[in-house]
Design a protein around this motif. Structure first.
Motif, short mmCIF file in Angstrom:
data_model
loop_
_atom_site.label_atom_id
_atom_site.label_comp_id
_atom_site.label_asym_id
_atom_site.label_seq_id
_atom_site.Cartn_x
_atom_site.Cartn_y
_atom_site.Cartn_z
N ILE A 73 26.58 17.66 42.16
CA ILE A 73 27.17 18.81 42.86
C ILE A 73 26.07 19.79 43.30
CG2 ILE A 73 28.65 20.82 42.58
CD1 ILE A 73 30.36 19.14 40.67
N ILE A 74 25.15 20.08 42.39
CA ILE A 74 24.05 21.01 42.72
C ILE A 74 23.17 20.43 43.82
CG2 ILE A 74 22.05 22.24 41.79
CD1 ILE A 74 24.82 23.20 40.81
N ALA A 75 22.92 19.12 43.77
CA ALA A 75 22.07 18.50 44.79
C ALA A 75 22.69 18.59 46.18
CB ALA A 75 21.82 17.03 44.43
N LEU A 85 21.42 12.44 48.85
CA LEU A 85 22.55 12.58 47.93
C LEU A 85 23.11 11.22 47.53
CD1 LEU A 85 24.20 15.59 49.75
CD2 LEU A 85 23.10 15.65 47.53
N MET A 86 23.14 10.30 48.46
CA MET A 86 23.60 8.95 48.11
C MET A 86 22.64 8.29 47.13
SD MET A 86 25.28 7.44 51.64
CE MET A 86 23.98 7.95 52.77
N VAL A 87 21.35 8.51 47.31
CA VAL A 87 20.35 7.97 46.38
C VAL A 87 20.54 8.56 44.99
CG1 VAL A 87 17.88 7.91 45.83
CG2 VAL A 87 18.66 7.43 48.16
N ILE A 88 20.77 9.88 44.91
CA ILE A 88 20.98 10.52 43.61
C ILE A 88 22.25 9.98 42.95
CG2 ILE A 88 21.50 12.71 42.47
CD1 ILE A 88 19.70 14.06 44.53
N GLY A 108 31.33 3.40 35.93
CA GLY A 108 30.54 4.62 36.15
C GLY A 108 29.63 4.52 37.36
N LEU A 109 29.03 3.31 37.56
CA LEU A 109 28.18 3.10 38.74
C LEU A 109 28.99 3.22 40.02
CD1 LEU A 109 25.59 2.21 40.17
CD2 LEU A 109 26.21 -0.17 39.67
N ILE A 110 30.20 2.60 40.02
CA ILE A 110 31.04 2.68 41.22
C ILE A 110 31.45 4.14 41.47
CG2 ILE A 110 33.26 2.00 42.21
CD1 ILE A 110 32.99 -0.63 40.62
N ASN A 111 31.84 4.85 40.41
CA ASN A 111 32.28 6.24 40.53
C ASN A 111 31.18 7.12 41.11
OD1 ASN A 111 33.68 8.69 40.21
ND2 ASN A 111 32.91 8.93 38.12
N LEU A 112 29.97 7.05 40.55
CA LEU A 112 28.86 7.91 41.02
C LEU A 112 28.41 7.53 42.42
CD1 LEU A 112 27.46 10.29 39.57
CD2 LEU A 112 28.89 8.89 38.09
N SER A 113 28.51 6.23 42.77
CA SER A 113 28.14 5.83 44.13
C SER A 113 29.10 6.42 45.14
CB SER A 113 28.13 4.30 44.24
OG SER A 113 27.18 3.73 43.36
N ILE A 114 30.42 6.39 44.80
CA ILE A 114 31.42 7.00 45.70
C ILE A 114 31.20 8.51 45.79
CG2 ILE A 114 33.89 7.46 45.98
CD1 ILE A 114 34.42 4.74 44.65
N LEU A 115 30.95 9.15 44.65
CA LEU A 115 30.72 10.60 44.66
C LEU A 115 29.46 10.96 45.46
CD1 LEU A 115 31.63 11.58 40.97
CD2 LEU A 115 32.98 11.92 43.04
N VAL A 117 28.37 9.43 48.15
CA VAL A 117 28.75 9.39 49.57
C VAL A 117 29.57 10.63 49.93
CG1 VAL A 117 30.05 8.12 51.31
CG2 VAL A 117 28.67 6.87 49.64
N VAL A 118 30.50 11.00 49.04
CA VAL A 118 31.33 12.19 49.28
C VAL A 118 30.47 13.45 49.34
CG1 VAL A 118 33.16 13.64 48.33
CG2 VAL A 118 33.39 11.15 48.29
N CYS A 119 29.53 13.58 48.41
CA CYS A 119 28.65 14.76 48.42
C CYS A 119 27.78 14.79 49.67
CB CYS A 119 27.77 14.76 47.16
SG CYS A 119 28.67 15.21 45.66
N ALA A 120 27.39 13.61 50.17
CA ALA A 120 26.63 13.57 51.42
C ALA A 120 27.46 14.16 52.56
CB ALA A 120 26.21 12.14 51.74
N GLY A 121 28.75 13.77 52.61
CA GLY A 121 29.62 14.34 53.64
C GLY A 121 29.84 15.83 53.44
N LEU A 122 30.01 16.26 52.16
CA LEU A 122 30.18 17.70 51.89
C LEU A 122 28.92 18.49 52.27
CD1 LEU A 122 32.02 17.50 48.45
CD2 LEU A 122 32.97 18.33 50.61
N SER A 123 27.76 17.90 52.09
CA SER A 123 26.51 18.58 52.47
C SER A 123 26.47 18.83 53.97
CB SER A 123 25.31 17.75 52.03
OG SER A 123 24.10 18.33 52.47
N ILE A 124 26.87 17.82 54.74
CA ILE A 124 26.92 17.99 56.20
C ILE A 124 27.91 19.09 56.57
CG2 ILE A 124 27.47 16.86 58.37
CD1 ILE A 124 26.55 14.22 57.09
#
Length: 493
Positions: A73-75, A85-88, A108-115, A117-124
């Protein structure tokens, strides 16, 4: 259940990691290249997620609950590049595998990978949105936490009913609240750090400006010293050269005078033009001598080498000498010349007779030069205190009915080598040194010169000299040729 204690431990660890990152950035990251700095910052966010999992709540041997989404979230508010953000997100998900590869770790890997991508969109969205930062941060925290809960319910290994009814009511509020708390702490921390950096940059800028000002000041002082030295050399050169030139010139003038006076019957009868040549040489020498004397006086004033002799000046004698000096010029130009002395004036004044005579000769010479018809008048009178002056003054007012001076040239004519019009020097001759010299001499005598003039109606130049020594001690007065509070003397025609 121990979710609360464990999540608070996660929060404390995240704060500790943030502080350590700041220290490392201050003393290490600033000294390395930007590319390495960038990759290290990504690794630190992934490391923060790993720390949360390391000290998370172990529900069973496979399932861990923690605040690993908080670094993501902070990133989203730090990085402008969606790929980062996708890398993180993927990196934190892969870090989950270090605690064992099982179904819960894969979820957990699937969850964080989806999050990620979502954070990347939220950053934009945050970069393009006009909402306040606090509003955008709250929306991002809410969306990520809600999506995190849904992902765990869908991809997790726990039964959905048990997870939604027993775990979510405890973990969701804690995760949401602690995410907000950590974001606020980090925001305040970043504000303080930004202020520190801004203060550092401001101090650095001020230091550079101070150094530039100091350098400029030194350069200006050096330039001023060079100009002062050059002016001194110029004045000394003019003073010395003018003095040296007068000696041979006086010899030429004397010989030319002898030639011009040597006209005899034989030469005249034979049509010899030698006396005429001698007269021309004599007149040209006199003009050159006057120019040299003017330059000498001007350079002496500039160099501070012109001395003023205080003595009793008889006003009547001064007027008589001026009358004799300009009587021939008045007759030659057929211009009336008159000198008036006001009754009640003192017989003498304490000043320098030579300099007063020099000023008045300059003023009267100009008056006759620029007057083709009419009259030239010198009036000597006394004036008392006024709004512009204090004490008693004696005034030598030279009035003519000549061509006059335009108002916009009243100041220009008192500058060295300047005349009211460039064509005047061609028509009437002269170098323009008379008035500047007169102005400087008037200052040395404790007085000043004023001018009144209109084009076509003539001019009045008034020399003001103090009558008492106390007035002279007040210092020289500035020449104000534009002031017209003095009553015009004589009539113009």
């Amino acid at each position: 259940m121990g979710f609360g204690k464990m999540f608070l431990l996660n929060l404390g660890l995240l704060i500790t990691v943030a502080y350590l990152v700041n220290v490392i950035y201050k003393y290490a990251f600033t000294k390395i290249s930007f590319k390495i700095n960038y990759f290290l910052s990504l690794a630190l966010f992934i490391f923060a997620g790993w720390v949360c999992m390391k000290f998370g709540f172990q529900l069973n041997k496979d399932v861990i609950f923690d605040l690993r989404v908080v670094p993501l979230i902070i990133a989203s508010g730090v990085y402008m590049q969606p790929l980062a953000l996708m890398v993180i997100g993927v990196g934190i998900g892969l870090a989950r595998l270090t605690f064992g590869v099982n179904d819960a770790a894969i979820a957990g890997l699937i969850n964080l990978s989806i999050l990620g991508v979502v954070c990347a969109g939220l950053s934009i969205w945050m970069r393009r949105s006009n909402y306040r930062l606090i509003v955008k941060g709250a929306i991002t925290i809410g969306i990520v936490n809600i999506l995190n809960t849904i992902n765990i319910a869908v991809f997790g290994v726990l039964p959905m009913k048990k997870y939604m009814l027993e775990i979510v009511p405890v973990t969701f509020p804690l995760t949401l609240v602690l995410s907000v708390v950590f974001a606020l702490i980090l925001w305040d921390f970043q504000i303080e750090r930004r202020q520190t950096l801004e203060l550092k940059y401001a101090n650095e800028l001020l230091r550079k400006q101070t150094e530039e000002l100091r350098t400029a000041k030194i350069a200006l002082e050096e330039r001023a010293n060079q100009l002062a030295l050059a002016s001194q050399y110029k004045s000394e050169f003019l003073a010395n050269m003018s003095h040296e030139l007068r000696t041979p010139l006086n010899g030429i003038i004397n010989l030319a005078q002898i030639i011009s006076e040597s006209e005899g019957g034989d030469e005249a009868a034979n049509g010899d033009d030698t006396p005429n040549y001698g007269t021309i040489i004599y007149k040209s020498g006199q003009d050159l001598l006057k120019l040299i004397n003017d330059i000498l006086d001007l350079s002496k004033v500039e160099a501070g080498r012109l001395e003023v002799v205080q003595e009793d000046v008889v006003i009547a004698e001064m007027a008589q000498m001026l009358d004799m000096h300009f009587e021939h010029a008045a007759d030659r130009k057929n211009v009336a010349f008159e000198i008036r002395i006001e009754e009640g004036l003192p017989c003498t004044i304490l000043s320098d007779a030579q300099r007063i005579g020099q000023i008045l000769r300059n003023l009267l010479s100009n008056a006759f030069k620029f007057t083709e018809k009419g009259q030239v008048k010198l009036e000597i009178r006394k004036t008392g205190a006024s709004d512009m002056m204090q004490g008693e003054w004696i005034v030598f007012a030279v009035t003519d009915t000549g061509i006059g001076i335009p108002e916009d040239k009243h100041t220009t004519i008192f500058e060295a080598f300047r005349q009211a019009d460039g064509s005047i020097s061609r028509k009437y001759g002269g170098t323009g040194l008379g008035l500047p010299i007169s102005r400087d001499l008037a200052r040395l005598l404790g007085g000043f010169i004023r001018l009144q003039s209109k084009v076509g109606l003539g001019s009045t130049f008034s020399l003001y000299l103090p009558l008492t020594s106390e007035m002279k001690e007040q210092g020289t007065r500035e020449i104000d040729p534009i002031k017209t509070d003095t009553v015009a003397l004589g009539s113009h025609s």
